[in-house]
Design a protein around this motif. Sequence first.
Motif, PDB file in Angstrom:
ATOM      1  N   MET A 213       0.832  -1.197   0.000  1.00 51.83           N
ATOM      2  CA  MET A 213       0.000   0.000   0.000  1.00 51.83           C
ATOM      3  C   MET A 213       0.877   1.261   0.000  1.00 51.83           C
ATOM      4  SD  MET A 213      -3.237  -0.823   0.012  1.00 51.83           S
ATOM      5  CE  MET A 213      -4.301  -2.228   0.332  1.00 51.83           C
ATOM      6  N   ASN A 214       0.422   2.275  -0.679  1.00 49.45           N
ATOM      7  CA  ASN A 214       1.139   3.539  -0.732  1.00 49.45           C
ATOM      8  C   ASN A 214       0.587   4.452   0.360  1.00 49.45           C
ATOM      9  OD1 ASN A 214       2.187   6.081  -1.316  1.00 49.45           O
ATOM     10  ND2 ASN A 214       1.967   5.844  -3.533  1.00 49.45           N
ATOM     11  N   ASN A 215       1.381   4.676   1.388  1.00 49.89           N
ATOM     12  CA  ASN A 215       0.904   5.477   2.524  1.00 49.89           C
ATOM     13  C   ASN A 215       0.685   6.940   2.168  1.00 49.89           C
ATOM     14  OD1 ASN A 215       0.812   3.304   4.294  1.00 49.89           O
ATOM     15  ND2 ASN A 215       2.968   3.531   4.860  1.00 49.89           N
TER      16      ASN A 215
ATOM     17  N   CYS B 298       6.354  15.355  -3.097  1.00 46.45           N
ATOM     18  CA  CYS B 298       7.314  14.423  -2.504  1.00 46.45           C
ATOM     19  C   CYS B 298       8.595  14.431  -3.330  1.00 46.45           C
ATOM     20  CB  CYS B 298       6.752  13.007  -2.389  1.00 46.45           C
ATOM     21  SG  CYS B 298       6.746  12.068  -3.917  1.00 46.45           S
ATOM     22  N   THR B 299       9.688  13.987  -2.712  1.00 49.29           N
ATOM     23  CA  THR B 299      10.982  13.842  -3.375  1.00 49.29           C
ATOM     24  C   THR B 299      11.333  12.367  -3.405  1.00 49.29           C
ATOM     25  OG1 THR B 299      11.710  15.998  -2.565  1.00 49.29           O
ATOM     26  CG2 THR B 299      13.413  14.481  -3.326  1.00 49.29           C
ATOM     27  N   THR B 300      11.751  11.871  -4.553  1.00 50.10           N
ATOM     28  CA  THR B 300      12.019  10.441  -4.681  1.00 50.10           C
ATOM     29  C   THR B 300      13.088  10.198  -5.736  1.00 50.10           C
ATOM     30  OG1 THR B 300      10.977   8.285  -5.040  1.00 50.10           O
ATOM     31  CG2 THR B 300      10.158  10.112  -6.380  1.00 50.10           C
TER      32      THR B 300
ATOM     33  N   ASP C 132       9.048   6.061  -4.730  1.00 50.97           N
ATOM     34  CA  ASP C 132       7.801   6.527  -4.116  1.00 50.97           C
ATOM     35  C   ASP C 132       7.047   7.341  -5.157  1.00 50.97           C
ATOM     36  OD1 ASP C 132       8.044   5.636  -1.330  1.00 50.97           O
ATOM     37  OD2 ASP C 132       9.722   7.064  -1.237  1.00 50.97           O
ATOM     38  N   THR C 133       5.755   7.487  -4.964  1.00 47.40           N
ATOM     39  CA  THR C 133       4.994   8.399  -5.818  1.00 47.40           C
ATOM     40  C   THR C 133       3.870   9.047  -5.020  1.00 47.40           C
ATOM     41  OG1 THR C 133       3.730   8.680  -7.868  1.00 47.40           O
ATOM     42  CG2 THR C 133       3.420   6.606  -6.689  1.00 47.40           C
TER      43      THR C 133
ATOM     44  N   LYS D 238       4.364   9.090 -17.257  1.00 45.12           N
ATOM     45  CA  LYS D 238       4.954   9.621 -18.487  1.00 45.12           C
ATOM     46  C   LYS D 238       4.873  11.128 -18.437  1.00 45.12           C
ATOM     47  CE  LYS D 238       5.075   8.956 -23.483  1.00 45.12           C
ATOM     48  NZ  LYS D 238       4.523   8.207 -24.640  1.00 45.12           N
ATOM     49  N   VAL D 239       5.983  11.777 -18.759  1.00 44.90           N
ATOM     50  CA  VAL D 239       6.033  13.242 -18.726  1.00 44.90           C
ATOM     51  C   VAL D 239       6.402  13.786 -20.097  1.00 44.90           C
ATOM     52  CG1 VAL D 239       6.674  13.271 -16.291  1.00 44.90           C
ATOM     53  CG2 VAL D 239       8.470  13.297 -18.042  1.00 44.90           C
ATOM     54  N   ALA D 240       6.230  15.066 -20.262  1.00 41.49           N
ATOM     55  CA  ALA D 240       6.578  15.729 -21.521  1.00 41.49           C
ATOM     56  C   ALA D 240       8.061  16.061 -21.517  1.00 41.49           C
ATOM     57  CB  ALA D 240       5.739  16.986 -21.701  1.00 41.49           C
ATOM     58  N   GLY D 241       8.891  15.010 -21.527  1.00 37.11           N
ATOM     59  CA  GLY D 241      10.328  15.220 -21.504  1.00 37.11           C
ATOM     60  C   GLY D 241      11.048  14.026 -20.892  1.00 37.11           C
ATOM     61  N   THR D 242      12.323  14.244 -20.540  1.00 38.82           N
ATOM     62  CA  THR D 242      13.162  13.191 -19.951  1.00 38.82           C
ATOM     63  C   THR D 242      13.479  13.550 -18.509  1.00 38.82           C
ATOM     64  OG1 THR D 242      14.149  12.776 -22.123  1.00 38.82           O
ATOM     65  CG2 THR D 242      15.313  11.898 -20.210  1.00 38.82           C
ATOM     66  N   LEU D 243      13.504  12.520 -17.650  1.00 37.89           N
ATOM     67  CA  LEU D 243      13.727  12.746 -16.221  1.00 37.89           C
ATOM     68  C   LEU D 243      15.078  12.196 -15.777  1.00 37.89           C
ATOM     69  CD1 LEU D 243      10.211  11.714 -14.844  1.00 37.89           C
ATOM     70  CD2 LEU D 243      11.099  14.040 -15.139  1.00 37.89           C
ATOM     71  N   CYS D 244      15.610  12.809 -14.711  1.00 33.84           N
ATOM     72  CA  CYS D 244      16.787  12.283 -14.034  1.00 33.84           C
ATOM     73  C   CYS D 244      16.679  12.650 -12.561  1.00 33.84           C
ATOM     74  CB  CYS D 244      18.078  12.831 -14.646  1.00 33.84           C
ATOM     75  SG  CYS D 244      18.222  14.624 -14.572  1.00 33.84           S
ATOM     76  N   ASP D 245      17.341  11.891 -11.716  1.00 31.84           N
ATOM     77  CA  ASP D 245      17.300  12.149 -10.266  1.00 31.84           C
ATOM     78  C   ASP D 245      17.990  13.469  -9.925  1.00 31.84           C
ATOM     79  OD1 ASP D 245      15.931   9.806  -9.746  1.00 31.84           O
ATOM     80  OD2 ASP D 245      17.779   8.616  -9.500  1.00 31.84           O
ATOM     81  N   PRO D 246      17.594  14.121  -8.842  1.00 27.02           N
ATOM     82  CA  PRO D 246      16.486  13.752  -7.954  1.00 27.02           C
ATOM     83  C   PRO D 246      15.123  14.100  -8.574  1.00 27.02           C
ATOM     84  CG  PRO D 246      17.432  15.827  -7.246  1.00 27.02           C
ATOM     85  CD  PRO D 246      18.295  15.346  -8.381  1.00 27.02           C
ATOM     86  N   ILE D 247      14.088  13.429  -8.104  1.00 32.02           N
ATOM     87  CA  ILE D 247      12.736  13.602  -8.642  1.00 32.02           C
ATOM     88  C   ILE D 247      11.888  14.408  -7.660  1.00 32.02           C
ATOM     89  CG2 ILE D 247      10.607  12.422  -9.302  1.00 32.02           C
ATOM     90  CD1 ILE D 247      12.896  12.149 -11.324  1.00 32.02           C
ATOM     91  N   GLU D 248      11.345  15.505  -8.167  1.00 31.57           N
ATOM     92  CA  GLU D 248      10.446  16.345  -7.365  1.00 31.57           C
ATOM     93  C   GLU D 248       9.043  16.264  -7.966  1.00 31.57           C
ATOM     94  OE1 GLU D 248      11.222  17.852  -4.623  1.00 31.57           O
ATOM     95  OE2 GLU D 248      13.399  17.493  -4.705  1.00 31.57           O
ATOM     96  N   MET D 249       8.117  15.704  -7.210  1.00 33.89           N
ATOM     97  CA  MET D 249       6.742  15.541  -7.677  1.00 33.89           C
ATOM     98  C   MET D 249       5.822  16.588  -7.064  1.00 33.89           C
ATOM     99  SD  MET D 249       6.092  11.443  -7.533  1.00 33.89           S
ATOM    100  CE  MET D 249       6.907  10.331  -8.666  1.00 33.89           C
ATOM    101  N   CYS D 250       4.886  17.047  -7.875  1.00 33.29           N
ATOM    102  CA  CYS D 250       3.919  18.032  -7.379  1.00 33.29           C
ATOM    103  C   CYS D 250       2.567  17.759  -8.039  1.00 33.29           C
ATOM    104  CB  CYS D 250       4.394  19.444  -7.692  1.00 33.29           C
ATOM    105  SG  CYS D 250       3.278  20.725  -7.057  1.00 33.29           S
ATOM    106  N   VAL D 251       1.598  17.402  -7.236  1.00 30.26           N
ATOM    107  CA  VAL D 251       0.240  17.129  -7.726  1.00 30.26           C
ATOM    108  C   VAL D 251      -0.574  18.416  -7.688  1.00 30.26           C
ATOM    109  CG1 VAL D 251      -1.953  16.012  -7.088  1.00 30.26           C
ATOM    110  CG2 VAL D 251       0.174  14.681  -7.153  1.00 30.26           C
ATOM    111  N   ASP D 252      -1.383  18.635  -8.733  1.00 28.76           N
ATOM    112  CA  ASP D 252      -2.279  19.785  -8.761  1.00 28.76           C
ATOM    113  C   ASP D 252      -3.315  19.639  -7.645  1.00 28.76           C
ATOM    114  OD1 ASP D 252      -3.520  22.180 -10.233  1.00 28.76           O
ATOM    115  OD2 ASP D 252      -5.182  20.760 -10.155  1.00 28.76           O
ATOM    116  N   GLU D 253      -3.309  20.573  -6.709  1.00 30.50           N
ATOM    117  CA  GLU D 253      -4.137  20.443  -5.504  1.00 30.50           C
ATOM    118  C   GLU D 253      -5.626  20.509  -5.806  1.00 30.50           C
ATOM    119  OE1 GLU D 253      -3.014  22.996  -2.330  1.00 30.50           O
ATOM    120  OE2 GLU D 253      -0.879  22.477  -2.452  1.00 30.50           O
ATOM    121  N   GLU D 254      -6.046  21.398  -6.705  1.00 28.07           N
ATOM    122  CA  GLU D 254      -7.472  21.544  -6.973  1.00 28.07           C
ATOM    123  C   GLU D 254      -8.042  20.283  -7.620  1.00 28.07           C
ATOM    124  OE1 GLU D 254     -11.165  23.756  -7.027  1.00 28.07           O
ATOM    125  OE2 GLU D 254      -9.383  23.592  -5.783  1.00 28.07           O
ATOM    126  N   THR D 255      -7.315  19.725  -8.592  1.00 25.36           N
ATOM    127  CA  THR D 255      -7.762  18.480  -9.220  1.00 25.36           C
ATOM    128  C   THR D 255      -7.822  17.360  -8.191  1.00 25.36           C
ATOM    129  OG1 THR D 255      -6.765  19.136 -11.327  1.00 25.36           O
ATOM    130  CG2 THR D 255      -7.285  16.811 -11.044  1.00 25.36           C
TER     131      THR D 255
END
Length: 371
Positions: A1-3, A13-15, A29-30, A64-81
């Motif tokens: 489970m994802n806490n 979150c940072t992952t 993590d996500t 999947k994102v509009a581009g290429t990723l590399c560490d560190p990963i910074e995630m940000c979810v749209d709060e209103e959605t």
Amino acid sequence: MNNYYDDYEVCTCTTKIKEEKDGYYAFEDTIFYGEKGGMLADQGTINQLPVIDLKWEGEELYHKVAGTLCDPIEMCVDEETRRINTTVQSVLHLLDGYYEKQGLSIPSVGVQPDNQWYEVNSKTISEEDLKQTEAFINEVIRQDINMTITYMNGKDYPDPFYQKFEELRVVSFGDINTQPCGTLHVNHTGQLESFVILDHEKTAKGTKVYFSVYHATNQKLKEYYRLVKEAAKAAGVKKEELCARIEELSKSTKQMKKELAEVKKQLIAVKVQELLQKEAAVIAYDGEDANDIRTAAQAMMNQVEGNKVIYMASGDAIHFAIVSGKNEARTILEAIKASFDVTGGGSFKIVTAKAEVGKDAFLEALAKIVS
């Protein structure tokens, strides 16, 4: 489970990257939730790049994102959605509990922000019932009841269906509803803010109820206001006068249709007199509406001594009517049916029908049948 899914207000979150596959990334993590369990997917960014797709493979979520990723990963979810998606899930839990106590259930739901609905398995739901439902949910919102999550071994859960799971996540809203669920939920019912039932309709299985909760209501209000404003502008009246104007236009339209029908009837009567003057037994009818064939034939019925066929070509089909002063209309129709696929019927004096045939073939056949 994802806490992370236990607190919907945590939106960052940072992952680190765990795997990349065909342009999709899995992470250690996500914070993101992919569409599943009746809940819509989150929107947001990863390393400031827009997330354009989320898909599950088993319990692993790929991004999947509009581009290429590399560490560190910074995630940000749209709060209103996130809030809109979460609040509709939470209110459906409350509705589950509300109807369960009445011996009813909700077999299907819709969770799109512009189309939130649930179907309850009863066709006897009344306006008064829905007022009580709305009042109940809003009272629960006022009480600001806490949501709690517990984890247990599935074999310890009373429902045999869930006993196959090694770990089970159980969501509770006080004594209103408790059920296994893997989606996100509000932390307390006050975060739903508002609940309103908009409409309902009977279905084959029960009653479909349209509702709105939280800020989805704001979006609906803006859209409805825009539509009313545009409609009022088109009608040339103030918004407050729109209903009266619509009623006025409706009456005017009905009167115009009545007048047009009368004019059309008169025009057909004139055409009928022209047709009656022609000696030919098979006559083309000059018009655009195939229904006029029936009206013209009815007007001719008591004025034809022999047999007449009037027809109108439409693509690969012929609409036609047979008028017979000799009571031979049905006999002629049966003869036509021997040559083509024909639908239609009528009396011995008049029939109307449609033949799946071209004009030339139709006229050639009629020349041998009608005299």
